[in-house]
Design a protein around this motif. Structure first.
Motif, PDB file in Angstrom:
ATOM      1  N   GLY B 120      20.804  56.326 -24.096  1.00 50.02           N
ATOM      2  CA  GLY B 120      21.905  55.685 -23.382  1.00 50.02           C
ATOM      3  C   GLY B 120      23.215  55.628 -24.122  1.00 50.02           C
ATOM      4  N   LEU B 121      23.220  56.001 -25.396  1.00 55.51           N
ATOM      5  CA  LEU B 121      24.457  55.891 -26.174  1.00 55.51           C
ATOM      6  C   LEU B 121      25.355  57.112 -25.969  1.00 55.51           C
ATOM      7  N   LEU B 122      26.650  56.911 -26.205  1.00 51.65           N
ATOM      8  CA  LEU B 122      27.571  58.036 -26.337  1.00 51.65           C
ATOM      9  C   LEU B 122      27.860  58.192 -27.827  1.00 51.65           C
ATOM     10  N   ILE B 123      27.502  59.360 -28.350  1.00 50.98           N
ATOM     11  CA  ILE B 123      27.576  59.616 -29.787  1.00 50.98           C
ATOM     12  C   ILE B 123      28.464  60.824 -30.040  1.00 50.98           C
ATOM     13  N   VAL B 124      29.408  60.694 -30.961  1.00 51.93           N
ATOM     14  CA  VAL B 124      30.230  61.851 -31.325  1.00 51.93           C
ATOM     15  C   VAL B 124      30.257  62.007 -32.844  1.00 51.93           C
ATOM     16  N   CYS B 125      30.612  63.213 -33.258  1.00 53.83           N
ATOM     17  CA  CYS B 125      30.720  63.521 -34.677  1.00 53.83           C
ATOM     18  C   CYS B 125      31.555  64.787 -34.798  1.00 53.83           C
TER      19      CYS B 125
END
Lengths: 195, 458
Positions: B120-125
């Motif tokens: 459910g998370l929005l993850i960026v890198c």
């Protein structure tokens, strides 16, 4: 960022598909902590092979790069558009771009223009026969123009507005601080924090 | 309306939506590393901004860390990047897993290990292989340095919704065929740009039957066929992996989280813009022959005839002739590592092939665990002893020879069987030649000294 309205100049043809960002700027040059100074290392390995098309005298000073499909695939390194910009390019025309690279170009003020295969082929043929052929990439009119041709291109309208007006994207997002505050106040308590 | 997993993830992260503008999305977790963040922090300083949510930002050193000899073995510029990261994290209060830390490792390996990567998370890198985290039913994608700066400053990112793409893989994987072969099989069908800009969901019985490690391998390489993100719906396998991890919810919060996560899978009747199906029972181990991941064939196959100038150039670079049997290609090096294939399960699978054998005398082989935790766990099981007894080098965690920013590189002309994700020209070292494959396949090549069908050795 400086506004970008149109780019006029000469072209250089890189007639290869799937050019990845490891070729545009090899990893050994990602160790700088600045946003500039990458130009000399653009396509470093390909140039080292000798007779690389962008090193030919007739293409020196070109500001528009012509390339094959899926240009800029691979790594997310923004160093790739920085290197192209540092080397004097202001626009790239290709049949397609990899997503992250295209986004990075917009942030760098480098225009990624998508034209159909046939039109890109025409431009590559044109500049191969006539290296001094002039071209204008007009962001406002969304048109690539030269002697006897005008090709319309589509581009993300929000990105276009940002470039035309030289907008600082962070400042744009900060204008919505109350929306961000509101969203944060609604986030559920069990979501992870890093400490 | 029936929604896809991707659409649910998108909708729950909208901070602001306006006609003619990209949606403004909220980032739950921002992962940073030493190579793509220094200019972002510098930008913040120049504009007098601070990091909005250091509590949602975590840093590691991975891209250019030496895998032996510690920080002193790094070249001066790499050391500088690591120092700058440490200083930036200190100033902004961002937790950092630096060299020597018991949790240091490749950013896409440690996020899940720490339990930070959750459904459910929005993850960026600032790294294209961020799609790895999608294996947990998260929306995860790579961004450039300017976007890193934007997220540091605002915790938000303007984004345009991409199309939905379903890849359905059904059936039991044959012995010796792994998650890596599934994703290489996908790329064999789509080419390097077939998924351009799409949010991909991998589904079907094969995917359901995979461990989290296998799902991560598949999601990891989504970018290699142009997709923006790859994801798998969370299920009991996901929850079992997460439960008890340092940052996973606990007690009543765990129950609340489970309720939420169980609502995420794609609804019956939801429509995908594109669909592809793969019969896992017919998959074979795959090996790349060229200089992009789409130039790939089954190990039982032959180097194909060129169909384009790109192919011709790749054949020249790889010093291969059309028609050569893949299993006749001799190798010089073996690299078992990277965010694609350096988790414990990968090392176990390779060790199973290696045990009782020796690395071929003409081959130099190394294992670089994906994280310090993976290394420790492998050592607790004695896997290091199996590798070392066979003649493998057993290194410390990092990205290492996947991209060759540290001292681990191929010499010009060297040919490597690699478990990493990119076979681009010079990727593992200028003039080096890379063949991508699964950990068991790389292990088998280490023993025989040439590319080989691991199924002959099981």
């Amino acid at each position: 960022m400086e506004p970008v309205r149109q780019v006029s100049g000469r072209m250089a043809p890189l007639d290869r598909a799937d050019v990845d960002t490891d070729q545009i700027i090899p990893k050994q040059f990602l160790k700088r902590i600045e946003r500039t100074g990458y130009g000399p290392f653009l396509f470093y390995d390909w140039r080292a092979e000798g007779d690389f098309v962008l090193d030919r005298p007739e293409y020196q000073g070109a500001s528009v790069l012509l390339a094959g499909a899926n240009f800029g695939c691979g790594s997310s390194r923004e160093h790739a558009p920085w290197a192209l910009r540092d080397a004097g390019f202001k626009a790239i025309i290709a049949p397609s771009f990899a997503d992250i690279f295209r986004g990075n170009c917009f942030k760098t003020g480098l225009l990624p223009v998508t034209l159909p295969d046939g039109q890109v082929r025409h431009l590559i043929d044109l500049v191969s026969e006539e290296p001094t052929a002039a071209i204008t990439v007009d962001l406002e009119a969304q048109e690539v123009r030269g002697d006897g041709f005008a090709y319309r291109f589509e581009i993300d309208q929000f990105a276009r507005d940002c470039l035309l007006n030289g907008l600082d994207e962070i400042a744009l997002v900060e204008r919505h601080a109350s929306d961000i505050d509101g969203y944060e106040s609604r986030r559920v308590a069990w979501l992870p924090v890093v400490r | 309306m029936a929604k896809t997993l991707a659409r649910k993830l998108w909708d729950t992260h909208i901070v602001r939506s306006a006609e003619g503008e990209p949606d403004l999305l909220y980032v739950d977790l921002h992962l940073i590393h030493e190579v793509t963040s220094p200019q972002a922090f510098e930008g913040l300083r120049l504009s007098g901004r601070r990091v909005r949510r250091p509590d949602l930002t975590v840093a590691t050193m991975d891209h250019n860390v030496p895998t032996r000899g510690g920080v002193r073995a790094a070249d001066e510029l790499s050391r500088k990047q690591m120092e700058v990261l440490a200083e930036n994290c200190k100033q902004e209060g961002i937790p950092l897993y630096q060299i020597g830390s018991s949790r240091q490792g490749i950013v896409h390996v440690i996020g899940p290990e720490l339990g930070l990567t959750q459904p459910g998370l929005l993850i960026v890198c600032g790294d294209s292989h961020t799609s790895t985290h999608g294996a947990f039913g998260a929306l995860a994608f790579g961004i450039g340095t300017s976007e890193v700066e934007l997220v540091l400053a605002t915790q938000c990112l303007p984004q345009k919704l991409g199309g939905n793409f379903a890849v359905t893989v059904d059936g039991e994987l044959p012995i010796g065929v792994t998650a890596k072969d599934v994703v290489l099989g996908v790329i064999a069908r789509t080419g390097t740009s077939g998924g351009q800009g799409h949010l991909v969901e991998y589904r079907g019985s094969t995917i359901r039957g995979l461990s989290m490690e296998g799902r991560m391998t598949i999601c990891n390489m989504s970018i290699e066929w142009g997709a923006k993100a790859g994801m798998v719906a969370p299920d009991d396998t996901t929850f079992a992996y997460l439960e008890g991890r340092p940052h996973a919810p606990k007690g009543a919060a765990w129950e609340a989280a489970l309720d939420d996560w169980r609502s995420l899978p794609t609804d019956d009747g939801a429509i995908f813009d594109h669909e592809m199906t793969i019969d896992a029972r017919r998959l074979e181990p795959h090996v790349t022959w060229g200089t992009n991941p789409g130039q790939v064939v089954p190990v039982t196959g032959r180097v194909p005839s060129p169909r384009s100038e790109t192919d011709e150039r790749a054949l020249r670079y790889m010093d291969l002739k059309p028609g050569v049997a893949v299993s006749d290609i001799a190798i010089d090096r073996v690299f078992i590592g990277s965010c694609t294939n350096a988790r414990l399960e990968d090392l176990r699978a390779a060790a199973l092939v290696i045990e009782g054998h020796k690395v071929h005398p003409k081959v130099r082989a190394m294992v670089v665990p994906g994280s310090t935790s993976v290394k420790r766990a492998a050592e607790n099981e004695g896997l290091d002893l199996i590798f070392k007894a066979a003649g493998f080098e057993w290194r410390n965690a990092g990205c290492s020879m996947c991209l060759g920013m540290n001292p681990d590189i191929l010499a010009p002309g060297e040919r490597c069987a690699s478990t990493s994700n990119r076979n681009f020209e010079g990727r593992q070292g200028s003039g080096g030649r890379t063949h991508l494959m699964s950990p068991p396949m790389a292990a088998a090549a280490a023993i025989t000294g040439h590319l080989v069908d691991v199924r002959e050795m099981l």
